[in-house]
Write a protein that holds these residues in place. Structure first.
Motif, PDB file in Angstrom:
ATOM      1  N   ILE A  12      26.584 -57.307 -11.016  1.00  0.00           N
ATOM      2  CA  ILE A  12      25.312 -57.358 -11.755  1.00  0.00           C
ATOM      3  C   ILE A  12      25.178 -56.134 -12.668  1.00  0.00           C
ATOM      4  O   ILE A  12      24.722 -56.227 -13.801  1.00  0.00           O
ATOM      5  CB  ILE A  12      24.123 -57.432 -10.771  1.00  0.00           C
ATOM      6  N   TRP A  13      25.609 -54.993 -12.132  1.00  0.00           N
ATOM      7  CA  TRP A  13      25.544 -53.770 -12.952  1.00  0.00           C
ATOM      8  C   TRP A  13      26.335 -53.948 -14.249  1.00  0.00           C
ATOM      9  O   TRP A  13      25.913 -53.520 -15.317  1.00  0.00           O
ATOM     10  CB  TRP A  13      26.064 -52.576 -12.149  1.00  0.00           C
ATOM     11  N   GLN A  14      27.477 -54.601 -14.146  1.00  0.00           N
ATOM     12  CA  GLN A  14      28.244 -54.874 -15.359  1.00  0.00           C
ATOM     13  C   GLN A  14      27.424 -55.687 -16.363  1.00  0.00           C
ATOM     14  O   GLN A  14      27.445 -55.415 -17.565  1.00  0.00           O
ATOM     15  CB  GLN A  14      29.541 -55.639 -15.035  1.00  0.00           C
ATOM     16  N   GLU A  15      26.707 -56.657 -15.814  1.00  0.00           N
ATOM     17  CA  GLU A  15      25.878 -57.462 -16.722  1.00  0.00           C
ATOM     18  C   GLU A  15      24.776 -56.627 -17.357  1.00  0.00           C
ATOM     19  O   GLU A  15      24.447 -56.767 -18.528  1.00  0.00           O
ATOM     20  CB  GLU A  15      25.257 -58.647 -15.971  1.00  0.00           C
ATOM     21  N   ILE A  16      24.212 -55.758 -16.516  1.00  0.00           N
ATOM     22  CA  ILE A  16      23.165 -54.871 -17.041  1.00  0.00           C
ATOM     23  C   ILE A  16      23.747 -53.991 -18.149  1.00  0.00           C
ATOM     24  O   ILE A  16      23.159 -53.831 -19.218  1.00  0.00           O
ATOM     25  CB  ILE A  16      22.583 -53.997 -15.900  1.00  0.00           C
ATOM     26  N   TRP A  32      27.601 -42.179 -22.593  1.00  0.00           N
ATOM     27  CA  TRP A  32      26.698 -42.037 -21.448  1.00  0.00           C
ATOM     28  C   TRP A  32      26.819 -43.128 -20.386  1.00  0.00           C
ATOM     29  O   TRP A  32      26.419 -42.933 -19.254  1.00  0.00           O
ATOM     30  CB  TRP A  32      25.248 -41.965 -21.932  1.00  0.00           C
ATOM     31  N   PHE A  33      27.315 -44.289 -20.736  1.00  0.00           N
ATOM     32  CA  PHE A  33      27.241 -45.389 -19.772  1.00  0.00           C
ATOM     33  C   PHE A  33      28.571 -45.796 -19.153  1.00  0.00           C
ATOM     34  O   PHE A  33      28.600 -46.379 -18.075  1.00  0.00           O
ATOM     35  CB  PHE A  33      26.578 -46.605 -20.425  1.00  0.00           C
ATOM     36  N   VAL A  34      29.645 -45.480 -19.871  1.00  0.00           N
ATOM     37  CA  VAL A  34      30.940 -45.830 -19.295  1.00  0.00           C
ATOM     38  C   VAL A  34      31.142 -44.995 -18.028  1.00  0.00           C
ATOM     39  O   VAL A  34      30.659 -43.874 -17.937  1.00  0.00           O
ATOM     40  CB  VAL A  34      32.050 -45.545 -20.340  1.00  0.00           C
ATOM     41  N   ASN A  35      31.848 -45.513 -17.050  1.00  0.00           N
ATOM     42  CA  ASN A  35      32.088 -44.796 -15.795  1.00  0.00           C
ATOM     43  C   ASN A  35      30.843 -44.608 -14.940  1.00  0.00           C
ATOM     44  O   ASN A  35      30.709 -43.622 -14.235  1.00  0.00           O
ATOM     45  CB  ASN A  35      32.710 -43.414 -16.031  1.00  0.00           C
ATOM     46  N   THR A  36      29.913 -45.516 -15.057  1.00  0.00           N
ATOM     47  CA  THR A  36      28.791 -45.491 -14.124  1.00  0.00           C
ATOM     48  C   THR A  36      28.880 -46.744 -13.252  1.00  0.00           C
ATOM     49  O   THR A  36      29.475 -47.736 -13.655  1.00  0.00           O
ATOM     50  CB  THR A  36      27.446 -45.520 -14.867  1.00  0.00           C
ATOM     51  N   VAL A  50      27.258 -41.460 -11.337  1.00  0.00           N
ATOM     52  CA  VAL A  50      27.655 -41.053 -12.686  1.00  0.00           C
ATOM     53  C   VAL A  50      28.746 -39.999 -12.587  1.00  0.00           C
ATOM     54  O   VAL A  50      28.882 -39.343 -11.554  1.00  0.00           O
ATOM     55  CB  VAL A  50      26.448 -40.489 -13.474  1.00  0.00           C
ATOM     56  N   PRO A  51      29.516 -39.814 -13.646  1.00  0.00           N
ATOM     57  CA  PRO A  51      30.675 -38.928 -13.532  1.00  0.00           C
ATOM     58  C   PRO A  51      30.359 -37.431 -13.548  1.00  0.00           C
ATOM     59  O   PRO A  51      31.184 -36.644 -13.132  1.00  0.00           O
ATOM     60  CB  PRO A  51      31.547 -39.302 -14.740  1.00  0.00           C
ATOM     61  N   SER A  52      29.211 -37.027 -14.046  1.00  0.00           N
ATOM     62  CA  SER A  52      28.952 -35.587 -14.071  1.00  0.00           C
ATOM     63  C   SER A  52      27.453 -35.326 -14.095  1.00  0.00           C
ATOM     64  O   SER A  52      26.645 -36.194 -14.397  1.00  0.00           O
ATOM     65  CB  SER A  52      29.577 -34.947 -15.312  1.00  0.00           C
ATOM     66  N   ASN A  53      27.147 -34.108 -13.773  1.00  0.00           N
ATOM     67  CA  ASN A  53      25.766 -33.691 -13.757  1.00  0.00           C
ATOM     68  C   ASN A  53      25.132 -33.799 -15.140  1.00  0.00           C
ATOM     69  O   ASN A  53      23.967 -34.136 -15.306  1.00  0.00           O
ATOM     70  CB  ASN A  53      25.724 -32.237 -13.310  1.00  0.00           C
TER      71      ASN A  53
END
Ligand code: ADP
Ligand code: MG
Length: 453
Positions: A12-16, A32-36, A50-53
């Protein structure tokens, strides 16, 4: 939560993500969104990894509403969204992005359309919006939506390297993207003036005017250069009226607000002020960081967040410098140099030396004198006349900052003054710049003229 459930959630996240992707620009999405992913759902709460702070803070700050909106479509009962930094190796966005960039950048970066004079690389999507430029950006968006209607003319002003040209050209590009039949022309003020001079020389002034007649959008960059150019002012005034009366959009930029442009006809000044006047100021720390990320992703490169934070902390003045330093850091990094605080200090020093090494004291004197329209000798002589005091202090300050002269050496140049006098002057200007925005801008303009002019 079982692995199965988690897998389902992430489908579902992929769809979002897919629907978010439709609403933001490509670089934004990739930055900002890749790798989440979703790491957990706990009742009314969803936790996103998420990948980083850095990404975490940015998503929270800038994209929480957007994310919430899309999550709610799938999970109506979710009330809070949290982010955690997931400790796995960060996959550099560069791998995804590099190919595209390499194949397109060579073609595009230097591609200036001869008809519009627009460079395609300037887009809204690679313009980072922060509190320093959000008004200007909103106006630009408004113009693209309804050219000629709301903000006409738009007058954007601000110091060097803060994104005026980027924003102005992006307006042109975005308008053409929406409607390629519109007639857009971008001109630097210098180009406007030199073309005019040529047409006058060839006694073709009517032809010159004709070139503007069919425009839907006219964009003129750096109009402070119109100062003292009487003929150019007159022509621009008439071109402006012609287009304006026909509801055509006009956009200007300048390094200062209209009231501070010297030697310009009142009627033209009032045209500049007749629509919306907005400024762009230096970016704050967060925006600088975001710009660094954006530039990296455009280049298809990667640097750890700690390094980016360091750069953003150190380079505060403008975006052009930010980019310059970033490029230098990338060169070091490509040679497998470990980048740390010390190396960065070295890089900064080198950067400023390279940038400033061509600056001779006499060049500084020349430019300061002509900027304040003061005969050079009054700057050097020990007259105490009030109108010379400030320019002279600025001169000393610039000799120190840009030519790296010692206090005694400056004292010697400026009519044999004591080095404590020089020190006082330099310190005073330094302090005043922090309190007085107009002075800061003046010094900024002078520096630009000295370094680039
Ligand atoms: P100005 O015309 O105000 O002197 P430019 O538009 O030439 O400044 O900007 C200098 C450089 O900084 C350009 O490479 C531009 O793309 C970049 N830049 C400035 N502001 C931004 C921003 N908000 N987001 C992304 N890049 C920016
Ligand atoms: Mg510019």
């Amino acid at each position: 939560m079982s692995e199965m459930e988690l897998k389902e959630l992430n489908k579902i996240w992929q769809e979002i993500l897919n629907s978010i992707e439709l609403e933001v620009s490509k670089p934004t999405f990739k930055t900002w969104f890749v790798n989440t992913n979703i790491v957990e759902r706990r009742g009314e709460k969803i936790i996103i990894g998420v990948p980083s702070n850095f990404v975490k803070e940015w998503l929270k700050k800038k994209f929480l509403n957007l994310i919430t909106k899309h999550i709610k479509k799938f999970f109506q009962d979710v009330k809070t969204i949290d982010f955690v930094v997931v400790n796995k190796p960060i996959i550099s966005i560069s791998h995804i992005y590099k190919k595209e960039i390499q194949s397109s950048s060579k073609l595009e970066i230097f591609q200036i359309d001869p008809k519009t004079n627009l460079n395609k690389k300037y887009r809204f999507s690679n313009f980072v919006v922060g509190s320093n430029n959000e008004l200007a950006f909103a106006a630009a968006e408004g113009i693209v939506k309804n050219p000629g209607e709301k903000y006409n003319p738009l007058f954007v002003y601000g110091g060097v390297g803060l994104g005026k040209t980027h924003l102005l050209q992006a307006i042109g590009n975005e308008i053409l993207e929406k409607n390629k039949n519109l007639n857009v022309k971008y001109l630097t003020c210098d180009r406007f003036i030199s073309e005019l001079v040529n047409y006058i020389k060839n006694q073709q002034i009517e032809e010159f005017k004709l070139k503007f007649k069919d425009l839907d959008i006219l964009i003129i960059d750096d109009v402070h250069f119109l100062s003292q150019k009487d003929r150019a002012q007159t022509e621009l005034f008439h071109i402006f009226n012609f287009l304006y009366d026909r509801g055509k959009q006009i956009v200007f930029s300048s390094d200062r607000p209209p009231v501070l442009i010297n030697d310009i006809e009142e009627r033209l000044r009032s045209r500049f002020e007749g629509g919306l006047v907005v400024d762009i100021t230096p970016p704050d720390y967060e925006t600088r960081l975001a710009i660094l990320k954006m530039k990296l992703s455009e280049k298809g490169e990667y640097l750890p967040d700690e390094i980016l934070s360091l750069i953003a902390e150190k380079v505060q003045k403008n975006v052009r410098e930010l980019e310059g330093v970033l490029n230098k850091v990338l060169i070091y990094a490509s040679k497998k140099q470990q980048i740390n605080k010390e190396i960065l200090d070295k890089i900064l020093k080198e950067y400023y030396q390279d940038t400033y090494k061509l600056v001779s004291p006499s060049r500084i004197l020349n430019i300061v004198a002509s900027f304040y329209e003061i005969n050079q000798k009054y700057l050097l002589e020990p007259t105490r006349k009030k109108e010379y005091v400030k320019p002279r202090q600025i001169l000393m300050y610039l000799l120190r900052e840009l030519a790296n002269l010692s206090y005694p050496a400056i004292g010697e140049k400026i009519g044999g003054r004591d080095h404590t006098t020089v020190m006082y002057a330099c310190e005073k200007i330094k302090k005043d710049i922090q309190r007085n925005e107009d002075l800061a801008r003046e010094v900024e303009i002078l520096k630009e003229k000295i370094l680039n002019g």
